[in-house]
Design an enzyme around this catalytic site. Structure first.
Site, short mmCIF file in Angstrom:
data_model
loop_
_atom_site.label_atom_id
_atom_site.label_comp_id
_atom_site.label_asym_id
_atom_site.label_seq_id
_atom_site.Cartn_x
_atom_site.Cartn_y
_atom_site.Cartn_z
N ARG A 233 1.00 3.43 -3.56
CA ARG A 233 0.82 4.33 -4.70
C ARG A 233 -0.53 4.00 -5.31
O ARG A 233 -0.96 2.83 -5.28
CB ARG A 233 1.90 4.10 -5.78
CG ARG A 233 3.26 4.63 -5.44
CD ARG A 233 3.31 6.16 -5.53
NE ARG A 233 4.64 6.68 -5.25
CZ ARG A 233 5.09 7.08 -4.06
NH1 ARG A 233 4.31 7.02 -3.00
NH2 ARG A 233 6.32 7.55 -3.91
N GLU A 262 -3.09 11.94 -8.87
CA GLU A 262 -3.10 12.90 -7.75
C GLU A 262 -2.64 14.26 -8.25
O GLU A 262 -1.74 14.29 -9.09
CB GLU A 262 -2.12 12.45 -6.65
CG GLU A 262 -2.48 11.16 -5.99
CD GLU A 262 -1.39 10.72 -5.01
OE1 GLU A 262 -0.48 11.50 -4.69
OE2 GLU A 262 -1.44 9.56 -4.59
N HIS A 280 -2.35 12.10 0.41
CA HIS A 280 -0.95 11.61 0.35
C HIS A 280 -0.11 12.23 1.47
O HIS A 280 0.88 12.94 1.21
CB HIS A 280 -0.34 11.90 -1.04
CG HIS A 280 0.84 11.01 -1.34
ND1 HIS A 280 1.15 10.59 -2.61
CD2 HIS A 280 1.78 10.46 -0.54
CE1 HIS A 280 2.23 9.83 -2.59
NE2 HIS A 280 2.63 9.74 -1.32
P1 NAP Z 1 10.21 -1.82 0.41
O1 NAP Z 1 10.81 -2.08 1.73
O2 NAP Z 1 11.08 -1.87 -0.79
O3 NAP Z 1 8.97 -2.82 0.24
C1 NAP Z 1 8.29 -2.87 -0.96
C2 NAP Z 1 7.38 -4.05 -1.07
O4 NAP Z 1 6.99 -4.09 -2.47
C3 NAP Z 1 8.03 -5.38 -0.75
O5 NAP Z 1 7.15 -6.15 0.00
C4 NAP Z 1 8.27 -6.00 -2.11
O6 NAP Z 1 8.06 -7.36 -2.18
C5 NAP Z 1 7.18 -5.40 -2.94
N1 NAP Z 1 7.59 -5.43 -4.35
C6 NAP Z 1 8.61 -4.78 -4.92
N2 NAP Z 1 8.68 -5.06 -6.24
C7 NAP Z 1 7.67 -5.92 -6.49
C8 NAP Z 1 7.22 -6.59 -7.65
N3 NAP Z 1 7.82 -6.41 -8.84
N4 NAP Z 1 6.16 -7.41 -7.55
C9 NAP Z 1 5.54 -7.60 -6.35
N5 NAP Z 1 5.93 -6.99 -5.22
C10 NAP Z 1 6.98 -6.16 -5.28
O7 NAP Z 1 9.54 -0.38 0.35
P2 NAP Z 1 8.97 0.51 1.55
O8 NAP Z 1 10.04 1.39 2.07
O9 NAP Z 1 8.22 -0.36 2.49
O10 NAP Z 1 7.97 1.46 0.75
C11 NAP Z 1 6.89 0.90 0.03
C12 NAP Z 1 6.21 1.97 -0.77
O11 NAP Z 1 5.40 2.79 0.06
C13 NAP Z 1 7.13 2.98 -1.46
O12 NAP Z 1 7.70 2.44 -2.64
C14 NAP Z 1 6.20 4.12 -1.73
O13 NAP Z 1 5.60 3.96 -3.00
C15 NAP Z 1 5.15 3.99 -0.64
N6 NAP Z 1 5.22 5.10 0.30
C16 NAP Z 1 4.11 5.88 0.47
C17 NAP Z 1 4.15 6.94 1.34
C18 NAP Z 1 2.94 7.80 1.56
O14 NAP Z 1 3.10 8.99 1.86
N7 NAP Z 1 1.73 7.28 1.45
C19 NAP Z 1 5.33 7.26 2.02
C20 NAP Z 1 6.43 6.44 1.84
C21 NAP Z 1 6.37 5.37 0.97
P3 NAP Z 1 8.96 -8.48 -1.49
O15 NAP Z 1 8.53 -8.45 -0.06
O16 NAP Z 1 8.57 -9.70 -2.22
O17 NAP Z 1 10.38 -8.04 -1.69
#
Ligand code: NAP
Length: 314
Positions: A233, A262, A280
């Protein structure tokens, strides 16, 4: 049999609207502020299908007194006030995992494209410079580089696996070490991660807790030859510090799929030739968007059948 009421908020493809209409009495609105305009019978809905980067607040949830579930289309759910939902006993679901491959593909593709200057290469051919001036200046390798993942969650891990297959040396930062292949290096501090690598991929969740997590110090640690790739994000990176560093050459380059504000991105980005920009599109393929719509509806179906939700957030 009467169909359950479903309020769909945001932008949906016709294929998803049709699929929801087949199961529900559907009320489609552009954004959460429009809940106020819904007819009284729609406001009795127990369920919302959400697909928007605009926020939905507790006050807006209160306009639907029977609300029990918000099923979100997307892995990131920072547009939904989950704390407010939990306080009201409203369950939130998202659509993780089904988009991991596409988002990881995009992150790695943008990294390769940036390193190999592929957009410049395309225009080198189209503009006739190849014939006029000969070979392009040399670019940089993408394989066998030192790379860091900031946030080794579901998508972060897929990015790391792809980069490992490209013979890159993998470093990562998460809040605690993960079960990873031998040889991957954990950094407890994101600045230490950035200091150790040539490129850093940001795969954190969005939202208040991670705002500016990739700070000015992380950006400075990446340095004049370092590259930042962000598919998470816009909020996770200190965007002003990143722009300052890119303009001054204190950060080598960036490949960005996400931005603050965005789609009205900061105009300073457009003047920079050391950034690769994407609108995005991490999950924007027919296959993945179909799977996301299906998972959103599967969560709703599970809710109405009284079964466990497939991908609950709270
Ligand atoms: P995920 O499996 O929940 O992984 C999220 C990561 O964020 C984990 O490594 C987690 O850390 C970290 N995190 C969460 N809360 C935190 C905090 N308070 N402080 C520090 N680190 C924190 O999520 P995901 O499915 O991989 O998705 C990640 C993100 O990608 C989504 O939330 C979304 O915003 C973004 N995304 C973007 C697109 C796009 O089109 N560009 C598409 C899909 C998703 P830990 O490893 O320590 O638990």
């Amino acid at each position: 049999m009467t169909q359950p009421i479903l309020i769909a908020i945001g932008k949906f493809r016709q294929i998803d609207i049709d699929a929801m209409r087949a199961e529900y009495e559907l009320h489609l609105i552009d954004n959460a502020a429009r809940i106020a305009d819904l007819p009284a019978e729609a406001k009795a809905a127990r369920a919302v299908a959400y697909s928007s980067h605009s926020p939905i607040s507790g006050d807006e949830m209160d306009m639907l007194p029977g609300l029990e579930i918000i099923a979100h289309f997307g892995a990131g759910y920072d547009s939904i006030d989950v704390a407010a939902a939990s306080q009201r006993g409203v369950k939130v679901t998202n659509t993780p995992d089904v988009l991991n491959d596409d988002v990881a593909d995009l992150a790695v593709a943008m990294f390769i494209m940036q390193a190999r200057e592929m957009d410049g290469a395309d225009s080198w051919v189209r503009s006739g410079k190849w014939a006029e001036r000969g070979a392009m200046p040399l670019a940089r390798s993408a394989s066998a580089r030192k790379v860091g993942i900031c946030g080794l969650g579901r998508i972060g891990r897929e990015i790391a696996d792809r980069l490992a297959a490209m013979k890159c040396e993998i470093h990562y930062h998460s809040r605690s070490p993960k079960d990873v292949p031998e040889g991957w290096t954990y950094h407890a501090d994101p600045v230490a991660l950035a200091s150790a690598v040539d490129a850093c991929f940001v795969a954190l969740v969005g939202g208040a807790e991670t705002e500016g997590y990739v700070s000015a110090a992380v950006i400075e640690a990446l340095g004049p030859t370092g590259v930042l790739v962000n598919i998470s994000r816009g909020s996770t990176v200190d965007e002003a510090a990143m722009l300052d560093a890119l303009e001054a050459g204190r950060l080598g380059g960036a490949a960005l799929d996400v931005f603050l504000d965005e789609p009205q991105i900061d105009p300073r980005f457009r003047a920079l030739d050391n950034v690769l920009l994407a609108p995005h599109i991490g999950s924007a393929t027919v296959q993945t968007r179909n799977a996301m719509g299906q998972l959103q509806r599967d969560n709703l179906a599970a809710f109405f059948a009284g079964k466990p939700l497939l991908t609950p957030v709270n």
